[in-house]
Write a protein that holds these residues in place. Structure first.
Motif, mmCIF file in Angstrom:
data_model
loop_
_atom_site.group_PDB
_atom_site.id
_atom_site.type_symbol
_atom_site.label_atom_id
_atom_site.label_comp_id
_atom_site.label_asym_id
_atom_site.label_seq_id
_atom_site.Cartn_x
_atom_site.Cartn_y
_atom_site.Cartn_z
ATOM 1 N N CYS A 58 39.668 29.355 51.776
ATOM 2 C CA CYS A 58 39.796 29.887 50.420
ATOM 3 C C CYS A 58 38.906 31.098 50.230
ATOM 4 C CB CYS A 58 39.484 28.818 49.379
ATOM 5 S SG CYS A 58 37.831 28.131 49.472
ATOM 6 N N LYS A 59 39.225 31.848 49.189
ATOM 7 C CA LYS A 59 38.458 33.019 48.786
ATOM 8 C C LYS A 59 37.174 32.552 48.116
ATOM 9 C CE LYS A 59 38.214 37.416 47.132
ATOM 10 N NZ LYS A 59 37.309 38.197 47.911
ATOM 11 N N VAL A 60 36.072 33.264 48.364
ATOM 12 C CA VAL A 60 34.811 32.971 47.685
ATOM 13 C C VAL A 60 34.226 34.272 47.137
ATOM 14 C CG1 VAL A 60 34.242 30.905 49.033
ATOM 15 C CG2 VAL A 60 33.426 33.133 49.806
ATOM 16 N N ASP A 62 31.894 37.341 46.697
ATOM 17 C CA ASP A 62 31.247 38.163 47.733
ATOM 18 C C ASP A 62 29.805 37.736 47.980
ATOM 19 O OD1 ASP A 62 33.655 39.499 47.486
ATOM 20 O OD2 ASP A 62 32.778 41.387 46.794
ATOM 21 N N GLN A 63 29.063 37.472 46.903
ATOM 22 C CA GLN A 63 27.649 37.136 47.032
ATOM 23 C C GLN A 63 27.410 35.741 47.606
ATOM 24 O OE1 GLN A 63 29.263 37.918 44.220
ATOM 25 N NE2 GLN A 63 28.658 36.602 42.521
ATOM 26 N N ARG A 64 28.423 34.894 47.665
ATOM 27 C CA ARG A 64 28.254 33.532 48.216
ATOM 28 C C ARG A 64 28.729 33.426 49.663
ATOM 29 N NH1 ARG A 64 29.559 28.375 45.475
ATOM 30 N NH2 ARG A 64 27.858 27.793 46.832
ATOM 31 N N PHE A 65 29.416 34.430 50.170
ATOM 32 C CA PHE A 65 30.027 34.367 51.491
ATOM 33 C C PHE A 65 29.007 34.021 52.590
ATOM 34 C CE2 PHE A 65 31.473 36.387 55.453
ATOM 35 C CZ PHE A 65 32.669 35.710 55.630
ATOM 36 N N LEU A 66 27.920 34.764 52.694
ATOM 37 C CA LEU A 66 26.931 34.516 53.748
ATOM 38 C C LEU A 66 26.238 33.171 53.572
ATOM 39 C CD1 LEU A 66 25.381 38.055 54.232
ATOM 40 C CD2 LEU A 66 26.983 36.855 55.729
ATOM 41 N N GLU A 67 25.929 32.833 52.333
ATOM 42 C CA GLU A 67 25.294 31.539 52.040
ATOM 43 C C GLU A 67 26.175 30.386 52.521
ATOM 44 O OE1 GLU A 67 25.256 28.621 48.226
ATOM 45 O OE2 GLU A 67 25.316 30.769 47.832
ATOM 46 N N LEU A 68 27.456 30.458 52.200
ATOM 47 C CA LEU A 68 28.367 29.364 52.554
ATOM 48 C C LEU A 68 28.644 29.300 54.048
ATOM 49 C CD1 LEU A 68 30.815 29.579 49.536
ATOM 50 C CD2 LEU A 68 29.121 27.785 49.996
ATOM 51 N N THR A 69 28.794 30.441 54.696
ATOM 52 C CA THR A 69 29.099 30.424 56.131
ATOM 53 C C THR A 69 27.887 30.051 56.973
ATOM 54 O OG1 THR A 69 28.808 32.838 56.249
ATOM 55 C CG2 THR A 69 31.062 31.993 55.995
ATOM 56 N N ASP A 70 26.709 29.936 56.368
ATOM 57 C CA ASP A 70 25.522 29.437 57.070
ATOM 58 C C ASP A 70 25.485 27.912 57.080
ATOM 59 O OD1 ASP A 70 24.393 31.760 57.963
ATOM 60 O OD2 ASP A 70 22.955 31.958 56.320
ATOM 61 N N GLN A 71 26.325 27.273 56.284
ATOM 62 C CA GLN A 71 26.336 25.809 56.209
ATOM 63 C C GLN A 71 27.138 25.221 57.370
ATOM 64 O OE1 GLN A 71 27.443 23.972 52.519
ATOM 65 N NE2 GLN A 71 26.581 25.645 51.311
ATOM 66 N N HIS A 84 36.210 38.160 52.341
ATOM 67 C CA HIS A 84 35.319 37.093 51.883
ATOM 68 C C HIS A 84 36.047 35.769 51.671
ATOM 69 C CE1 HIS A 84 32.981 40.766 50.923
ATOM 70 N NE2 HIS A 84 32.103 40.069 51.607
ATOM 71 N N TRP A 85 36.725 35.349 52.727
ATOM 72 C CA TRP A 85 37.355 34.031 52.766
ATOM 73 C C TRP A 85 36.548 33.172 53.723
ATOM 74 C CZ3 TRP A 85 42.513 31.887 51.719
ATOM 75 C CH2 TRP A 85 43.200 32.597 50.724
ATOM 76 N N ILE A 86 36.413 31.895 53.365
ATOM 77 C CA ILE A 86 35.761 30.932 54.251
ATOM 78 C C ILE A 86 36.800 29.931 54.743
ATOM 79 C CG2 ILE A 86 33.487 31.122 53.194
ATOM 80 C CD1 ILE A 86 34.122 28.430 51.727
ATOM 81 N N SER A 87 36.480 29.290 55.851
ATOM 82 C CA SER A 87 37.308 28.210 56.370
ATOM 83 C C SER A 87 36.414 26.985 56.512
ATOM 84 C CB SER A 87 37.904 28.609 57.724
ATOM 85 O OG SER A 87 38.875 27.682 58.126
#
Length: 132
Positions: A58-60, A62-71, A84-87
């Motif tokens: 899903c789309k997230v 822009d400012q949360r992209f790096l934070e979320l992909t570090d999880q 700025h999509w995460i999987s």
């Protein structure tokens, strides 16, 4: 009566969650991927057959992209990371309510990019009901 899982999100649960939101359309692309769009713009993708561990993309913001992909369990979405999509490749790691919030946020972000006229025609934003 079946109990909904407290972790993860199935394709049926995703469909029940956002399938009735204003302006949402469903489509199948790339073989088995169920794509949810608003105003012809994608906001969430999940394999309809439960393959790939039930991956949710899903789309997230822009400012949360790096934070979320570090999880753990979340990676930049292949082919869509630049937008700025995460999987979420391990959805069972996350509470169902948290995954539902990701989907609602994605819908809201994509809908905000539509024309003001189309946004107004869609009506009020949906909400996700809190779980007990």
């Amino acid at each position: 009566m079946t109990r909904q899982a407290k972790h993860g999100l199935s394709a049926a649960q995703l469909d029940a969650l956002c399938g009735h939101w204003p302006g949402v359309s469903r489509d199948t692309k790339w073989g088995v991927d169920r794509v949810f769009s608003v105003g012809s713009k994608m906001f969430a993708v999940m394999p309809s057959d439960g393959s790939e561990g039930g991956r949710l993309s899903c789309k997230v913001a822009d400012q949360r992209f790096l934070e979320l992909t570090d999880q753990p369990g979340i990676i930049p979405a292949p082919y869509l990371a630049r937008a700025h999509w995460i999987s979420i490749v391990e959805p069972q790691r996350f509470a169902t309510a948290e995954l539902e919030a990701f989907v609602l946020d994605a819908y809201t972000l994509v809908r905000a990019k539509l024309t003001k006229k189309l946004q107004a025609a869609l009506g009020p934003l949906p909400t996700v009901k809190a779980r007990k």
